[in-house]
Structure formats: C-alpha cells, structure tokens
Design an enzyme around this catalytic site. Structure first.
Site, short mmCIF file in Angstrom:
data_model
loop_
_atom_site.label_atom_id
_atom_site.label_comp_id
_atom_site.label_asym_id
_atom_site.label_seq_id
_atom_site.Cartn_x
_atom_site.Cartn_y
_atom_site.Cartn_z
N ASP A 81 0.99 -1.04 -0.08
CA ASP A 81 0.21 0.00 -0.30
C ASP A 81 0.95 0.69 -0.14
OD1 ASP A 81 -1.84 1.96 0.26
OD2 ASP A 81 -3.14 0.89 2.11
N VAL A 82 0.74 1.82 -1.22
CA VAL A 82 1.97 3.33 -1.21
C VAL A 82 1.55 3.91 -0.16
CG1 VAL A 82 2.48 2.64 -3.65
CG2 VAL A 82 1.00 3.99 -2.89
N ASN A 108 3.41 4.97 -10.72
CA ASN A 108 1.86 4.66 -11.67
C ASN A 108 1.28 4.46 -10.98
OD1 ASN A 108 0.51 3.57 -13.77
ND2 ASN A 108 0.62 1.61 -12.11
N TYR A 177 -8.16 14.39 -7.98
CA TYR A 177 -7.51 14.06 -8.87
C TYR A 177 -6.47 14.93 -9.49
CZ TYR A 177 -6.53 10.96 -12.86
OH TYR A 177 -5.61 10.10 -13.88
N LYS A 181 -2.58 15.40 -9.52
CA LYS A 181 -1.75 15.74 -11.11
C LYS A 181 -0.61 16.45 -11.24
CE LYS A 181 -2.72 11.03 -12.26
NZ LYS A 181 -1.83 9.85 -11.43
#
Length: 272
Positions: A81-82, A108, A177, A181
């Site tokens: 789990d990053v 990613n 989001y 980004k």
C-alpha cells in the site's frame, strides 16, 4: 478520468545500461499499481523486453496474474500500500534483497476518487485518500528510489511518474485528481533537478484515454465541460507501455522530461 489506476492498483539492453554495468546484466524495474491497467501493461512490456520486474500493488492475486503473462520471466510480486511508509520501506528492501539494485521506478499507483462529485460535496476523507495515494504515495516511492539509486554501484537510475492529461487540463468534478496530478508535475521537475549530480533521470508520461478497466465508461458516455454526456475514443494500453519502455531504454545521459500519449481524437486539445 484519463489514466486512472488502482493501487493493486524486445529492447536492446545496451540502450539503457548504466555506465559501468556488466554486459548482459539484467536491468531491474519496479512498477507500482502493477495488478491492472497501465501498470499491468507496462510490467508486461518490460518483462517481455528482458527486464527483471518487481510488481507492487495492494492485492497479491492480480500481481501474480500480471507476472503469469510472461512465463519464466524474472518477476517478484510484493503486496504494497503506497500510502503507508512502512509498506514502501519493505517494498524497497525486497527490491534490494531480490535483485541488488534498481534501474527504473515507474511510479504508477493512483486513484481517481469518487467520480462525478462536485467540489462543494467532496468529503475531506475522499480528498485525503486521493492525495495520499496519488501524491504522497508517489513521493514515498520516489524518495526511496532516489536513496537507492544514489547509493548503489554503479550509481543512478530513472524514475518515470504517471501523470495524466489532467496534469494540464481538468475534467469536470475532478478537483482532487487534477490537483494531485498537477502536483506530480512539480515532483517530476524537482526530482529531475535534484537527481542530476547522481545520474538519476526523472520524466513524466501524461496519458489520455488508455483502454483499462477504469475507463470502460468513456465508450458509453462521460461528462464534458459543456455539460453534455459524450462517448470518447480510447487507445490500447500497450501503446502507452511501449512509450514507457522507450523512455526507460534511453541512456541516463538522455531523458524524456514529459511525454503526452493520448487517443488521437479524444476531446483534450480545446476540451473546453
């Protein structure tokens, strides 16, 4: 939703070999979010090109399914789990123990979050989940990769961050989001600058409408900037994977700083 992933979400080796590497020494890549979508496509592409690949994601089953697409290839599946610093530390320890070095991180893993939610209705918990996954997770992995690439012999390596065309232009109701980004672009630039003394190259791929499990609804109708619902064209995720491999295959003296790969006719240029 342009390159949405979950956390489960043949090149010539000489072209990307670090100076001092022994001829024929396999290059080692780490792909996060390797259990589906873009991550699965990139991991499969790299394995087929002769890379040793560490597959990271939240569920072991999908990672093993990705590895099984290239039988006999040197793949290592690590449940990660990053968003958890301890998981990321264990992941990079597994990379060192399994392969001894790291030549490529494809950063990613990510999530779009709750789709179609206006900004005034987005909960803090939902916002925080997207930030923790897309930005904090990418930072934790990049930081660990930077440390390993700086200390290893021969020194250096490459980090490729999965941005999105939402790093340039948002879709409606995508504030979390889009914000993360855009932040990834800053992370990419800073890593690229700070990595120069250590032969660490960092670039970003911005993806639009690759065909994955998460983009299926684009073919039936998705909200546009003018309020319409419209179907959008998609492209094969394998085309994205080949672009990532091209970036990875370059010698460390060359870097694709930013690449944009999108379905040719999607509404991006002049999106509204």
């Amino acid at each position: 939703m342009d390159d949405v992933q979950t956390d489960d979400a043949a090149a010539q080796p000489s072209s990307g070999r670090s100076a001092g590497r022994s001829p024929g020494t396999p290059r080692v890549a780490l792909v996060t979010g390797a259990g589906s979508g873009i991550g699965r496509a990139v991991a499969t592409e790299l394995l087929g090109a002769g890379w040793s690949v560490v597959l990271a994601g939240r569920r072991t089953g999908p990672l093993e399914e990705t590895a099984a697409r290239t039988p006999g290839a040197p793949a290592l599946c690590v449940r990660t789990d990053v968003t958890r610093p301890e998981d990321v530390a264990a992941l990079f320890a597994a990379v060192r123990d399994g392969f001894g070095r790291l030549d490529l991180l494809f950063n990613n893993a990510g999530t779009f979050g709750p789709g179609g939610v206006p900004v005034e209705e987005l909960t803090y918990e939902a916002w925080r989940h997207v930030v923790d996954t897309n930005l904090n997770g990418a930072f934790l992995c990049a930081q660990a990769a930077f440390r390993q690439m700086k200390d290893q012999d021969p020194q250096g390596g490459r980090i490729i961050n999965n941005g999105s065309i939402s790093a340039h232009t948002p879709r409606p109701h995508s504030v979390a989001y889009t914000a993360t980004k855009h932040a990834l672009t800053g992370l990419t630039k800073s890593l690229s600058l700070d990595g120069r003394p250590y032969r660490i190259a960092c670039g970003q791929i911005d993806i639009g409408n690759a065909a994955t499990e998460m983009t299926a609804r684009m073919q039936t109708g998705i909200l546009q900037a003018d309020g319409r619902l419209a179907a959008e064209p998609i492209m094969d995720a394998a085309d994205v994977a080949r672009t990532v491999r091209h970036m990875a295959d370059l010698p460390l003296e060359a870097n694709v700083q930013f690449a944009t790969v999108l379905a040719t006719a999607m509404p991006y240029v002049g999106r509204g």
